[in-house]
Design a protein around this motif. Structure first.
Motif, PDB file in Angstrom:
ATOM      1  N   TRP A  77      35.829  61.362  48.511  1.00  0.00           N
ATOM      2  CA  TRP A  77      36.845  61.824  47.182  1.00  0.00           C
ATOM      3  C   TRP A  77      36.436  63.044  46.780  1.00  0.00           C
ATOM      4  O   TRP A  77      37.561  64.004  46.434  1.00  0.00           O
ATOM      5  N   HIS A 113      38.782  65.460  48.877  1.00  0.00           N
ATOM      6  CA  HIS A 113      40.104  65.192  48.389  1.00  0.00           C
ATOM      7  C   HIS A 113      40.416  66.168  47.305  1.00  0.00           C
ATOM      8  O   HIS A 113      41.419  66.866  47.025  1.00  0.00           O
ATOM      9  N   GLU A 169      42.644  69.528  46.919  1.00  0.00           N
ATOM     10  CA  GLU A 169      43.928  69.588  45.810  1.00  0.00           C
ATOM     11  C   GLU A 169      43.613  70.963  44.914  1.00  0.00           C
ATOM     12  O   GLU A 169      44.881  71.605  44.839  1.00  0.00           O
TER      13      GLU A 169
END
Length: 130
Positions: free
Chosen positions: A20, A23, A27
């Motif tokens: 997580w 990710h 971004e």
């Protein structure tokens, strides 16, 4: 969803958290890089929008007579609604109680008849051509 179906293997919460975080960092990095890579698109769009506004204000063309809208006629002139027949006493009689009367039917021009046609017959080909 795939993890919820696997009940025999233990879930590694630390590993899931690391995925997580990766990710989220991806971004964030992509959001910082985007203006340098693709920021020119925003300027082009602004120029296009200004040019479009100039063209709309400078060119005023009167529509031809065929495209000028006609004044609206009130629906009371073209639609006449008669009184409804009395509501049936039973629920079984409710089915189609209005369509049984000829003056209340929706098909004003009669039933639609589509005959069976064959492409082969229209083209003049033999029936065993396909």
């Amino acid at each position: 969803m795939a993890e919820s179906k696997r009940t025999t293997e233990p879930i590694n919460f630390v590993h899931q958290d690391e995925i997580w975080k990766a990710h989220v960092n991806m971004e964030k990095d992509s959001a910082e890089i985007w203006p340098n890579k693709w920021g020119f698109l925003t300027e082009v769009y602004k120029e296009y929008k200004l040019e479009n506004v100039k063209l709309k204000t400078s060119v005023r063309v009167e529509p031809p007579l065929q495209l000028v809208p006609l004044p609206e006629t009130p629906p009371e002139k073209s639609i006449q609604v008669g009184p409804s027949p009395p509501v049936p006493q039973t629920t079984q009689a409710l089915i189609g109680w209005r369509s049984g009367r000829s003056h209340l039917q929706l098909e004003k021009y009669g039933p639609v008849h589509h005959g069976r046609r064959s492409l082969l017959k229209e083209l003049g080909w033999p029936l065993d051509a396909c």
